[in-house]
Design a protein around this motif. Structure first.
Motif, mmCIF file in Angstrom:
data_model
loop_
_atom_site.group_PDB
_atom_site.id
_atom_site.type_symbol
_atom_site.label_atom_id
_atom_site.label_comp_id
_atom_site.label_asym_id
_atom_site.label_seq_id
_atom_site.Cartn_x
_atom_site.Cartn_y
_atom_site.Cartn_z
ATOM 1 N N LYS A 141 7.141 -0.066 10.962
ATOM 2 C CA LYS A 141 8.404 -0.669 11.288
ATOM 3 C C LYS A 141 8.500 -2.051 11.215
ATOM 4 C CE LYS A 141 12.098 0.753 13.337
ATOM 5 N NZ LYS A 141 13.270 1.632 15.081
ATOM 6 N N ILE A 142 7.372 -2.702 11.688
ATOM 7 C CA ILE A 142 7.704 -4.227 12.223
ATOM 8 C C ILE A 142 7.669 -4.887 10.810
ATOM 9 C CG2 ILE A 142 6.460 -6.644 13.250
ATOM 10 C CD1 ILE A 142 6.242 -4.428 15.727
ATOM 11 N N THR A 143 6.513 -4.073 10.549
ATOM 12 C CA THR A 143 5.834 -4.950 8.622
ATOM 13 C C THR A 143 6.460 -4.720 7.104
ATOM 14 O OG1 THR A 143 3.925 -4.634 9.409
ATOM 15 C CG2 THR A 143 4.264 -5.378 6.963
ATOM 16 N N HIS B 128 3.579 -12.862 6.913
ATOM 17 C CA HIS B 128 2.411 -13.121 7.695
ATOM 18 C C HIS B 128 2.514 -12.149 9.314
ATOM 19 C CE1 HIS B 128 1.035 -17.601 6.108
ATOM 20 N NE2 HIS B 128 1.846 -17.272 5.998
ATOM 21 N N LEU B 129 0.703 -11.465 8.888
ATOM 22 C CA LEU B 129 0.389 -9.895 9.984
ATOM 23 C C LEU B 129 -0.168 -10.962 10.803
ATOM 24 C CD1 LEU B 129 0.260 -7.392 7.380
ATOM 25 C CD2 LEU B 129 2.222 -7.914 8.399
ATOM 26 N N VAL B 130 0.159 -10.825 12.424
ATOM 27 C CA VAL B 130 -1.342 -11.128 13.163
ATOM 28 C C VAL B 130 -1.397 -10.316 14.277
ATOM 29 C CG1 VAL B 130 1.008 -12.297 14.879
ATOM 30 C CG2 VAL B 130 -0.988 -13.533 14.899
ATOM 31 N N ASN B 131 -2.444 -10.562 14.744
ATOM 32 C CA ASN B 131 -2.658 -9.153 16.217
ATOM 33 C C ASN B 131 -4.011 -9.976 16.794
ATOM 34 O OD1 ASN B 131 -2.661 -6.219 16.398
ATOM 35 N ND2 ASN B 131 -4.941 -6.908 16.400
ATOM 36 N N SER B 132 -3.141 -9.717 18.246
ATOM 37 C CA SER B 132 -4.247 -10.825 18.800
ATOM 38 C C SER B 132 -5.075 -9.434 19.657
ATOM 39 C CB SER B 132 -3.328 -11.357 20.232
ATOM 40 O OG SER B 132 -3.131 -10.226 20.737
ATOM 41 N N ALA C 71 -9.167 -2.434 11.403
ATOM 42 C CA ALA C 71 -7.364 -2.023 11.081
ATOM 43 C C ALA C 71 -6.484 -2.583 11.065
ATOM 44 C CB ALA C 71 -6.934 -1.962 13.017
ATOM 45 N N MET C 72 -6.978 -4.157 10.363
ATOM 46 C CA MET C 72 -5.781 -5.038 10.000
ATOM 47 C C MET C 72 -5.739 -4.774 8.451
ATOM 48 S SD MET C 72 -3.088 -6.826 10.168
ATOM 49 C CE MET C 72 -3.017 -8.419 11.464
ATOM 50 N N ASP C 73 -6.877 -5.478 8.035
ATOM 51 C CA ASP C 73 -7.069 -4.900 6.377
ATOM 52 C C ASP C 73 -6.843 -4.211 6.130
ATOM 53 O OD1 ASP C 73 -8.191 -7.066 6.785
ATOM 54 O OD2 ASP C 73 -10.409 -6.653 6.741
ATOM 55 N N GLU C 74 -7.200 -2.663 6.911
ATOM 56 C CA GLU C 74 -6.265 -1.088 6.611
ATOM 57 C C GLU C 74 -4.297 -1.090 6.587
ATOM 58 O OE1 GLU C 74 -6.700 2.914 7.733
ATOM 59 O OE2 GLU C 74 -8.609 1.661 8.075
ATOM 60 N N GLN D 217 -3.330 -3.037 3.369
ATOM 61 C CA GLN D 217 -3.515 -3.018 1.988
ATOM 62 C C GLN D 217 -2.512 -1.877 1.888
ATOM 63 O OE1 GLN D 217 -7.583 -1.132 1.820
ATOM 64 N NE2 GLN D 217 -8.127 -3.753 2.057
ATOM 65 N N GLN D 218 -2.491 -1.321 2.703
ATOM 66 C CA GLN D 218 -0.423 -0.256 2.412
ATOM 67 C C GLN D 218 0.434 -1.346 2.394
ATOM 68 O OE1 GLN D 218 0.500 1.954 5.780
ATOM 69 N NE2 GLN D 218 -1.936 1.666 6.931
ATOM 70 N N PHE D 219 0.494 -1.950 2.512
ATOM 71 C CA PHE D 219 1.913 -3.407 2.472
ATOM 72 C C PHE D 219 0.876 -4.544 1.168
ATOM 73 C CE2 PHE D 219 2.297 -0.998 6.416
ATOM 74 C CZ PHE D 219 3.656 -0.848 5.950
ATOM 75 N N ALA D 220 0.482 -4.054 0.453
ATOM 76 C CA ALA D 220 0.035 -4.935 -0.576
ATOM 77 C C ALA D 220 0.172 -6.344 -0.042
ATOM 78 C CB ALA D 220 0.708 -4.555 -1.726
ATOM 79 N N ILE D 221 0.022 -6.615 1.449
ATOM 80 C CA ILE D 221 -0.122 -8.084 2.275
ATOM 81 C C ILE D 221 -2.063 -8.920 1.557
ATOM 82 C CG2 ILE D 221 0.185 -9.299 4.162
ATOM 83 C CD1 ILE D 221 2.273 -7.698 4.648
#
Length: 309
Positions: free
Chosen positions: A175-177, A192-196, A227-230, A233-237
């Motif tokens: 939803k956020i993406t 930009h996607l960020v995960n800590s 997990a981030m790469d996967e 990729q779903q959103f072509a980022i």
């Protein structure tokens, strides 16, 4: 998809500079949305005037409401709003967050936009109890507006929790993406996607001497990157627009938003009671206090406001 058709802009009665309304107009120009400029007022002294009958008190209240409607219309008239339809609504209520959320529940707004208060002496932002109640209890997205501009080709930071296998977190990440991509198209920005992720728990390292902290951190890092790469990729980022770092979300997200000079950070708030309500209180509070840009807070699908009947 342009999904903001009805915008609720919360008016600040203490200032002529209506940041929320200006941002609402900016958004509505892209989406042809209608805006409701909403003001909640209350004067305790009016309720305490025992010399007056109920009818006289009601007349005084209505007179004050009409004054505020006139003030609001004058404010709107001087703002350039390019034929965007702006309605006004002034409500008498002693708990400002309640009529805001009731308005959303009754009229199905797509987004609530509210300005934040600048503390002149401390040069920081003050969040009122109203802000936190809205963040926790409003069923639709809430945009808290600061003074940062929305330039063309700017940056949007989507704060994710890709390491969690919980369905609620997974669907909130999506939803956020999606929201970030949707807004990036409207305001011509980069996503930009960020995960800590947390480092080694100190008590484990102390209690189990043979525990290898470096190995643990490396394996956590690779798990989150994978997990981030996967997810990306779903959103072509592109990978260059993904960021995975060890640390507290309120530290990592704030630093990254500063480095990118982001105009907007989008985050999820799991608005349940108990532990997760405390968590959104603490993490969101530290995070939003320290960000120098707008914040868009989203609820998980299926969230039901405690104010819903």
């Amino acid at each position: 998809m342009e999904k903001y058709h009805q915008i609720l802009a919360i008016i600040d009665p203490t200032t002529e500079d209506q940041k929320a309304l200006k941002r609402a107009i900016e958004l509505a120009k892209q989406t042809q949305a209608t805006i409701t400029a909403f003001l909640s007022i209350y004067d305790f002294s009016y309720e305490m005037t025992t010399m007056l009958s109920n009818d006289e008190r009601e007349a005084m209240r209505n007179s004050l409401i009409n004054d505020r409607i006139q003030w609001l219309n004058e404010l709107i008239n001087v703002l350039p709003h390019d034929n965007i339809a702006i309605d006004t609504k002034v409500i008498w209520h002693n708990r400002p967050f309640e009529p805001i959320i009731e308005e959303v529940l009754n009229n199905g707004y797509d987004i609530v936009i509210k300005g934040t208060h600048q503390h002149d002496k401390l040069k920081s932002v003050i969040f009122t109890p109203t802000d936190w109640h809205i963040l926790r209890k409003c069923p639709c997205p809430v945009l808290l507006v600061k003074d940062h501009l929305w330039p063309m080709n700017g940056n949007i930071v989507a704060a994710l929790n890709v390491g969690s296998a919980e369905a609620e977190h997974q669907s909130l990440n999506v939803k956020i993406t999606e929201e970030a991509i949707n807004l990036s198209k409207l305001i011509k920005a980069n996503v930009h996607l960020v995960n800590s992720f947390p480092g080694t728990p100190v008590n484990i390292a102390i209690e189990i001497p043979e525990f290898n902290a470096n190995e643990y951190n490396e394996s956590m890092l690779s798990h989150h990157i994978e997990a981030m790469d996967e997810h990306a990729q779903q959103f072509a980022i592109s990978k260059e627009h993904t960021h995975v770092e060890e640390g507290l979300p309120e530290d990592i997200i704030v630093r990254l938003a500063d480095e990118l000079d982001a105009e907007l950070v989008i985050l999820g708030t799991i608005g349940r009671t108990g532990l997760s309500a405390a968590l959104i209180g603490n993490t969101a509070e530290h995070l939003i206090d320290n960000l120098n840009c707008d914040v868009l807070a989203l609820k998980p699908d299926g969230y039901v406001s405690p104010l819903a009947n």
